[in-house]
Design an enzyme around this catalytic site. Structure first.
Site, PDB file in Angstrom:
ATOM      1  CB  ALA A 460      69.988 -51.298   3.848  1.00  0.00           C
ATOM      2  CB  SER A 461      71.635 -46.617   3.032  1.00  0.00           C
ATOM      3  OG  SER A 461      72.320 -46.923   2.134  1.00  0.00           O
TER       4      SER A 461
END
Length: 678
Positions: A460-461
């Site tokens: 994620a990110s």
């Protein structure tokens, strides 16, 4: 100094290649396979709008290529799947393992190999492979000097044991696990694949939690002792907030978050959960719980509603588990071993021949006849928090060091050995600049040869930032991914300074020179405006690159971005990933895109270094005291300056330092203290 932060990955050293072979055959996915591994395949990728390569820039930020460059690269990108319309899940090979029985000649050659094998690779015929699954399971390779479990070695042991004529079956001890659901899914898949060999896999569970039972019920038989604990009560998710803590000590966080679901900013500034964060976490919890119910239902043959009713009874005794058919029987470990001895025809006065996880990890695939083909696929692992350069506190397991990972990516791009590459990601975020630099290198590699991103527990990110540069993205059903959003924070320490009697004066030149320096006062209006614009700019770059990489308009990407974290299943249905599965499926897709016949064996070459090594362990012992001192100093700096724009999931302050082995004790104490203040 400001820096951009996104996600984590492991410390890897170039020029240390560990060869591994991959023998699973990537058959084309069958429609609507009704088992626990394919239930998620009912979710197909939504058709996305095709974007011309004119909308896509391979430059680090917004520098646009010339028209000639665009035309020259367009065909290459389309051939490699870099741009253009994305395929649906069923268009990709499944990577499902097909167990192939050996011919008489192959069996003869295999016996010769075992005869000449080194002593530490010899295993008694009729042995039972024992593996104890507990605690943390890393996505990195482990050296012989390392403790703990490694997912690559666990999975490889399952594959080797399936083809090893000396191994009669597997005896799994399943203790409390603290890894993510992505790794649990991968192990469960290998349990199911192993059973295709016709050998038994028996599970034994002392503490029956939801993750532990999810693995255990995939075994042929599951046993527990009379005193086993049962915690099949359901699932919870927690969100911690430091706003009240900071208020008590006189620290005022000034947070600018872009993306209404970007909850990392909430962790710093709020005292309670926001509606958006509650919505997101509830959705994640529904996905995980629903997937768990489906998996248990497929393994036990029980109806989903019956399983849910059983959970809601609050069962705490193991007798009820047996009575309702959730386990095979109630036996002590020695009784299970006696049962296995009887099954394998071992005399009562003899010991059951066993080989443990550690020793069997040293058995080469070549010894059991699992040789790869001439075609090679590079495997680069990226696990942990992302940083741009190696810091004084960095250890071999500190995370993803961008400058080192970039060197690996470039070596694969320049080498003629590799037909394709797989980037294996297990990272929740970190330095945004580092993530962008790696994105650029992965994109350049993807223009030359196929690159597949394979997601583990979390990507994620910054982890997703890396993945979106690949030609195709593969995620587990319960991988946490997305989180396309940014947050930036600065701490005003005026009240804290007042409490302790500290006065701080700043002399500066330049209108915005004190933007990140003057922590003794809040922002001026013009500083706050610049602070917000900087975060907004970083978010737009991230979102627009994601839109280009996923072949969808920015407006469409905005609907699924805004910092929201998705499970792999939902990310797939929203077009953020291409296919659902594990590493084996990523290898099959890499073969497909590299025009390697799916039935042909390939050699997967690990470019990650097993860590830590013995010298690094000895070095770490000698520097443990100074490590704590440095950690405290960096923590103080973290509290004073927010270090620029970040694109990571929760845990900005505390999570960043917990990877440093020399500071584990001090950080644990700090966590306990903060927990006591809530």
């Amino acid at each position: 100094m400001a820096k951009l932060l996104l996600l984590h990955a492991p410390h890897v050293i170039p020029r240390f290649n560990t060869r591994a072979t991959f023998v699973a055959v990537g058959a084309l996915r069958r429609p609507l396979i009704a088992n626990h591994r394919s239930a998620s395949h009912l979710f197909s990728l939504r058709p996305s709008l095709s974007l011309s390569s004119r909308r896509f820039s391979v430059r680090a930020f917004d520098d646009s290529p010339t028209d000639a460059e665009k035309e020259q690269k367009q065909q290459q990108q389309q051939d490699n799947g870099v741009s253009g319309e994305r395929g649906k899940d069923e268009d990709y090979p499944s990577g499902e393992m097909v167990f192939e029985k050996r011919s008489a000649w192959e069996s003869f050659v295999l016996k010769l190999r075992m005869l000449i094998a080194f002593p530490w690779q010899r295993v008694r015929k009729g042995s039972v492979l024992t593996m104890k699954l507990r605690g943390q399971i890393t996505d990195q390779l482990k050296s012989r000097f390392s403790s703990g479990l490694s997912l690559p070695q666990i999975c490889e042991n399952f594959i080797k044991a399936a083809y090893d004529p000396r191994v009669a079956g597997i005896y799994l001890h399943i203790d409390p696990l603290s890894c993510g659901w992505g790794k649990v899914e991968e192990i469960r898949r290998h349990i199911s694949d192993f059973k295709k060999s016709g050998k038994f896999v028996v599970g034994y569970i002392n503490i029956c939690g939801v993750k532990e039972y999810y693995l255990g019920c995939a075994c042929d038989e599951l046993y527990a002792p009379p005193s086993a604990y049962s915690f099949l009560y359901g699932l919870t998710v927690e969100a911690s907030f430091l706003g009240g803590v900071f208020e008590k000590v006189g620290i005022q966080p000034q947070v600018e978050r872009i993306g209404k679901y970007k909850s990392a900013g909430d962790q710093l500034a709020r005292k309670n959960i926001s509606e958006e964060n509650y919505e997101m976490l509830s959705c994640l919890l529904d996905n995980i719980y629903g997937n768990w119910l489906d998996g248990v239902s497929n393994s036990t043959g029980k109806k989903r509603e019956d399983i849910e009713n059983f959970i809601n009874q609050g069962v705490y005794n193991v007798e009820k588990l047996k009575e309702e058919g959730f386990i095979k029987d109630i036996l002590y470990d020695d009784e299970v071993i006696s049962m296995l001895k009887e099954r394998l025809g071992v005399k009562k006065d003899k010991n059951l021949p066993m080989v443990d996880y550690k020793k069997y990890s040293g058995v080469r695939k070549w010894t059991v006849g699992l040789t790869g083909g001439r075609d090679q696929i590079a495997l680069i692992r990226a696990s942990g928090s992302i940083s741009r350069v190696k810091s004084p506190l960095s250890t071999p397991s500190s995370g993803v060091i961008a400058e080192q990972l970039i060197e690996k990516i470039r070596s694969v791009r320049e080498s003629k050995r590799y037909k394709a590459a797989i980037i294996r990601i297990d990272s929740p975020g970190g330095d945004a600049l580092a993530s962008d630099l790696m994105w650029r290198e992965i994109r350049l590699l993807a223009e030359k040869k196929p690159v597949i991103a394979s997601m583990s527990d979390v990507a994620a990110s910054g982890g997703y930032y890396m993945a979106m540069a690949a030609n195709a993205i593969v995620a587990e059903n319960l991988t946490l991914t997305g989180s396309i959003g940014v947050v930036t924070a600065r701490f005003t320490l005026a009240k804290l300074y007042e409490k302790i009697g500290l006065n701080k004066e700043t002399i500066s030149r330049g209108k915005y020179a004190e933007l990140l320096a003057a922590d003794q006062r809040p922002f001026k209006p013009e500083e706050a405006e610049l602070f917000a614009k900087s975060a907004q700019h970083a978010y737009q770059l991230f979102r627009d690159k994601a839109a280009s990489s996923r072949s969808m308009p920015s407006e469409k990407m905005e609907e699924v971005a805004q910092g929201r974290v998705w499970t792999g299943k939902d990310a797939h249905s929203h077009g953020l990933v291409d296919a659902l599965g594990g590493l084996s499926r990523a290898v099959a897709i890499a073969k497909q895109k590299a025009n390697i016949p799916l039935g042909r064996k390939v050699t997967v070459v690990e470019l990650s270094r097993p860590s830590p090594s013995l010298p690094e362990i000895l070095s770490g012992i000698g520097s443990s005291v100074i490590g704590v001192e440095r950690t405290l100093k960096e923590l103080a700096e973290e509290l004073t300056v927010g270090e620029g724009v970040q694109a990571r999931m929760d845990g900005i302050l505390l999570q960043q330092l917990t990877g440093d082995s020399s500071a584990t004790a001090i950080i644990t104490l700090l966590k306990d203290y903060l927990s006591s203040l809530r």
